[in-house]
Scaffold this active site. Structure first.
Site, mmCIF file in Angstrom:
data_model
loop_
_atom_site.group_PDB
_atom_site.id
_atom_site.type_symbol
_atom_site.label_atom_id
_atom_site.label_comp_id
_atom_site.label_asym_id
_atom_site.label_seq_id
_atom_site.Cartn_x
_atom_site.Cartn_y
_atom_site.Cartn_z
ATOM 1 N N LEU A 10 -40.759 -25.309 -36.474
ATOM 2 C CA LEU A 10 -41.859 -25.793 -35.633
ATOM 3 C C LEU A 10 -41.730 -27.281 -35.308
ATOM 4 O O LEU A 10 -42.648 -27.894 -34.792
ATOM 5 C CB LEU A 10 -43.209 -25.498 -36.313
ATOM 6 C CG LEU A 10 -43.466 -23.999 -36.549
ATOM 7 C CD1 LEU A 10 -44.781 -23.790 -37.300
ATOM 8 C CD2 LEU A 10 -43.485 -23.236 -35.235
ATOM 9 N N GLY A 11 -40.562 -27.853 -35.589
ATOM 10 C CA GLY A 11 -40.343 -29.272 -35.310
ATOM 11 C C GLY A 11 -39.808 -29.498 -33.901
ATOM 12 O O GLY A 11 -39.837 -28.599 -33.048
ATOM 13 N N GLN A 12 -39.307 -30.723 -33.660
ATOM 14 C CA GLN A 12 -38.873 -31.094 -32.302
ATOM 15 C C GLN A 12 -37.750 -30.183 -31.806
ATOM 16 O O GLN A 12 -37.789 -29.700 -30.680
ATOM 17 C CB GLN A 12 -38.416 -32.568 -32.276
ATOM 18 C CG GLN A 12 -38.167 -33.080 -30.867
ATOM 19 C CD GLN A 12 -37.466 -34.435 -30.811
ATOM 20 O OE1 GLN A 12 -37.069 -34.998 -31.838
ATOM 21 N NE2 GLN A 12 -37.299 -34.959 -29.615
ATOM 22 N N ARG A 37 -48.229 -22.558 -40.740
ATOM 23 C CA ARG A 37 -48.298 -21.942 -39.409
ATOM 24 C C ARG A 37 -48.793 -22.928 -38.358
ATOM 25 O O ARG A 37 -49.156 -22.528 -37.256
ATOM 26 C CB ARG A 37 -49.262 -20.741 -39.441
ATOM 27 C CG ARG A 37 -48.696 -19.564 -40.159
ATOM 28 C CD ARG A 37 -49.593 -18.349 -40.021
ATOM 29 N NE ARG A 37 -48.782 -17.171 -40.244
ATOM 30 C CZ ARG A 37 -48.210 -16.454 -39.295
ATOM 31 N NH1 ARG A 37 -48.382 -16.756 -38.036
ATOM 32 N NH2 ARG A 37 -47.461 -15.408 -39.611
ATOM 33 N N ASP A 53 -40.974 -22.655 -47.476
ATOM 34 C CA ASP A 53 -40.851 -24.050 -47.888
ATOM 35 C C ASP A 53 -39.456 -24.179 -48.499
ATOM 36 O O ASP A 53 -39.161 -23.526 -49.509
ATOM 37 C CB ASP A 53 -41.944 -24.381 -48.922
ATOM 38 C CG ASP A 53 -41.887 -25.834 -49.354
ATOM 39 O OD1 ASP A 53 -40.785 -26.425 -49.364
ATOM 40 O OD2 ASP A 53 -42.946 -26.380 -49.707
ATOM 41 N N TYR A 142 -32.366 -41.573 -45.684
ATOM 42 C CA TYR A 142 -32.046 -40.495 -44.730
ATOM 43 C C TYR A 142 -30.531 -40.417 -44.517
ATOM 44 O O TYR A 142 -29.930 -39.335 -44.578
ATOM 45 C CB TYR A 142 -32.776 -40.798 -43.420
ATOM 46 C CG TYR A 142 -32.559 -39.833 -42.278
ATOM 47 C CD1 TYR A 142 -32.971 -38.504 -42.357
ATOM 48 C CD2 TYR A 142 -31.992 -40.266 -41.075
ATOM 49 C CE1 TYR A 142 -32.814 -37.635 -41.274
ATOM 50 C CE2 TYR A 142 -31.837 -39.411 -39.995
ATOM 51 C CZ TYR A 142 -32.239 -38.093 -40.106
ATOM 52 O OH TYR A 142 -32.088 -37.248 -39.024
ATOM 53 N N LYS A 146 -27.792 -37.540 -45.356
ATOM 54 C CA LYS A 146 -26.960 -36.910 -44.323
ATOM 55 C C LYS A 146 -25.480 -36.914 -44.726
ATOM 56 O O LYS A 146 -24.788 -35.917 -44.559
ATOM 57 C CB LYS A 146 -27.155 -37.607 -42.964
ATOM 58 C CG LYS A 146 -28.515 -37.310 -42.323
ATOM 59 C CD LYS A 146 -28.721 -35.815 -42.082
ATOM 60 C CE LYS A 146 -30.039 -35.464 -41.461
ATOM 61 N NZ LYS A 146 -30.319 -34.017 -41.436
HETATM 62 P P1 NAD Z 1 -38.829 -32.507 -37.119
HETATM 63 O O1 NAD Z 1 -39.360 -33.479 -38.093
HETATM 64 O O2 NAD Z 1 -39.390 -32.485 -35.746
HETATM 65 O O3 NAD Z 1 -38.891 -31.026 -37.695
HETATM 66 C C1 NAD Z 1 -38.584 -30.737 -39.023
HETATM 67 C C2 NAD Z 1 -39.552 -29.671 -39.481
HETATM 68 O O4 NAD Z 1 -39.305 -29.435 -40.869
HETATM 69 C C3 NAD Z 1 -41.018 -30.078 -39.333
HETATM 70 O O5 NAD Z 1 -41.714 -29.118 -38.573
HETATM 71 C C4 NAD Z 1 -41.535 -30.105 -40.783
HETATM 72 O O6 NAD Z 1 -42.856 -29.638 -40.899
HETATM 73 C C5 NAD Z 1 -40.567 -29.152 -41.456
HETATM 74 N N1 NAD Z 1 -40.493 -29.357 -42.906
HETATM 75 C C6 NAD Z 1 -40.623 -30.510 -43.613
HETATM 76 N N2 NAD Z 1 -40.557 -30.252 -44.924
HETATM 77 C C7 NAD Z 1 -40.367 -28.909 -45.055
HETATM 78 C C8 NAD Z 1 -40.212 -28.044 -46.148
HETATM 79 N N3 NAD Z 1 -40.271 -28.497 -47.410
HETATM 80 N N4 NAD Z 1 -39.994 -26.734 -45.911
HETATM 81 C C9 NAD Z 1 -39.951 -26.255 -44.644
HETATM 82 N N5 NAD Z 1 -40.114 -27.034 -43.556
HETATM 83 C C10 NAD Z 1 -40.318 -28.343 -43.769
HETATM 84 O O7 NAD Z 1 -37.242 -32.722 -37.064
HETATM 85 P P2 NAD Z 1 -36.226 -32.304 -35.903
HETATM 86 O O8 NAD Z 1 -36.148 -33.451 -34.994
HETATM 87 O O9 NAD Z 1 -36.534 -30.968 -35.399
HETATM 88 O O10 NAD Z 1 -34.877 -32.321 -36.765
HETATM 89 C C11 NAD Z 1 -34.259 -31.163 -37.274
HETATM 90 C C12 NAD Z 1 -32.961 -31.570 -37.919
HETATM 91 O O11 NAD Z 1 -32.153 -32.269 -36.978
HETATM 92 C C13 NAD Z 1 -33.106 -32.504 -39.122
HETATM 93 O O12 NAD Z 1 -32.103 -32.225 -40.067
HETATM 94 C C14 NAD Z 1 -32.867 -33.862 -38.521
HETATM 95 O O13 NAD Z 1 -32.395 -34.773 -39.485
HETATM 96 C C15 NAD Z 1 -31.794 -33.543 -37.514
HETATM 97 N N6 NAD Z 1 -31.693 -34.542 -36.457
HETATM 98 C C16 NAD Z 1 -32.715 -34.706 -35.564
HETATM 99 C C17 NAD Z 1 -32.600 -35.683 -34.594
HETATM 100 C C18 NAD Z 1 -33.684 -35.918 -33.579
HETATM 101 O O14 NAD Z 1 -33.610 -36.911 -32.827
HETATM 102 N N7 NAD Z 1 -34.686 -35.055 -33.484
HETATM 103 C C19 NAD Z 1 -31.450 -36.493 -34.547
HETATM 104 C C20 NAD Z 1 -30.464 -36.321 -35.508
HETATM 105 C C21 NAD Z 1 -30.590 -35.324 -36.449
HETATM 106 C C1 AKB Z 2 -34.153 -40.444 -36.415
HETATM 107 O O1 AKB Z 2 -34.367 -41.424 -35.661
HETATM 108 O O2 AKB Z 2 -34.405 -40.414 -37.617
HETATM 109 C C2 AKB Z 2 -33.491 -39.236 -35.798
HETATM 110 C C3 AKB Z 2 -32.030 -39.312 -35.969
HETATM 111 C C4 AKB Z 2 -31.213 -40.056 -34.992
HETATM 112 O O3 AKB Z 2 -31.498 -38.807 -36.915
HETATM 113 N N1 AKB Z 2 -33.893 -39.140 -34.431
#
Ligand code: NAD
Ligand code: AKB
Length: 317
Positions: A10-12, A37, A53, A142, A146
């Protein structure tokens, strides 16, 4: 991939990826999961949904067994800025969550996609055209998670034969769901404020270049990499990928072409700025291009046109 479990759905990224995967592989073959949810109703209602979770390994095992999952797209994580506020939470979610996912994958013979990030690099990494294989000494919790995650995924591949794959995403820009606590979030919020209030205060300093990507390219990367012929993959965890690199003043100028009255000033957030300063200015993604045909479609100009059009519709403007 035939039966897919998406964690953190449900994230980005998950909010859009689940819908794309359901289009390709069938609604019932993509199980979305999150720890609650709360979030995008389309994702919850258009196919199977489970509460998982990721810090509770049993919940992952149950979802994988119940749905006969063969591939896990592991998105649940805490991002960079939130991580600096809550480092212990980050370690628990990002590291224990990944360990449990890999253990389930080992036992149930699942493939695993885990996104890494430009955050896997640090101040001593070469900043321009950052190579695929180079120094990785990040100074954020973070980033530490990674790099550790990339190594753990490689270990599970080499030691146990788990089909682990991943990319180092840059900052992702999208209109469907808001970003979840990262350093690159300004590059999403700027579009909302350009349309709503015509004014934006940027928390990242002028001239701070970071790699970025529009969400459609980020989603394509998951499918392309997971469907790639493993014989062609010399790298696995994780591939540099990028689509563009810009500083705040460049995205501002691009948006201003469409909204001439738009104004931007700066109020720098020292924690986010320190994180941004430790990341590359631009990545070299030639390994991804060579090994699995990575080729992004959007640059800053085409992304801005599409973002403004889609957001205008979403915000009823
Ligand atoms: P986000 O924060 O939008 O979504 C992550 C989701 O994980 C959230 O909905 C959160 O509620 C859920 N979450 C947190 N703790 C949890 C748990 N214990 N159990 C289950 N769910 C849990 O992040 P995103 O942007 O969708 O990123 C997803 C992945 O992509 C991550 O590994 C992030 O590091 C990586 N990433 C994202 C970006 C970006 O710009 N969005 C860039 C680089 C890497
Ligand atoms: C953040 O800024 O933490 C993310 C990423 C680049 O991993 N968007």
């Amino acid at each position: 991939m035939k039966k897919i479990l998406v964690t953190g759905a449900l994230g980005q990224i998950g909010s859009e990826l689940v819908m794309k995967l359901r289009n390709i592989y069938g609604d019932n073959n993509v199980v979305a999961s999150s720890r609650s949810r709360e979030g995008n109703a389309d994702v919850i209602e258009s196919g199977p949904f489970e509460i998982v979770d990721v810090t509770d390994g049993k919940q992952i095992v149950e979802a994988v067994r119940k749905h006969n999952v063969d591939s896990i797209i592991h998105l649940a994580a805490i991002l960079s800025a939130t991580g600096e506020e809550k480092p212990h939470l980050l370690w628990n979610v990002n590291m224990n969550g990944l360990y449990y996912v890999l253990e389930v994958a080992r036992e149930s013979k699942c493939a695993v996609f885990t996104p890494s990030s430009i955050a896997a690099f640090g101040p001593s990494t070469p900043k321009n055209k950052t190579p695929q294989d180079t120094i990785q000494r990040p100074n954020t919790i973070y980033g530490v998670s990674k790099v550790s995650g990339e190594l753990l995924c490689d270990y599970y591949h080499e030691k146990f034969g788990v089909d682990t794959r991943g990319v180092r995403y840059p900052g992702l820009i999208s209109y469907a769901a808001l970003p979840g606590g990262g350093t690159t979030d300004y590059a999403v919020h700027i579009y909302y404020e350009a349309l709503r209030s015509k004014k934006f205060t940027c928390n990242i300093k002028e001239g701070t270049k970071m790699d970025m990507m529009y969400m459609p390219d980020a989603l394509d990367a998951v499918v392309q990499l997971m469907e790639a012929n493993p014989d062609n993959l010399r790298h696995r965890n994780a591939f540099n990928i990028t689509a563009m690199s810009f500083g705040p003043e460049e995205i501002y100028r691009e948006i201003k072409k469409h909204i001439p009255e738009f104004e931007m000033d700066y109020k720098v957030d020292p924690i986010k700025q320190k994180i941004a300063d430790s990341w590359p200015d631009s990545l070299d993604d030639s390994a991804a291009r060579e090994e699995w045909g990575w080729n992004p479609k959007y640059d800053l100009t085409s992304m801005t046109i599409d973002m403004l059009e889609k957001l205008r519709r979403k915000l009823n403007l």
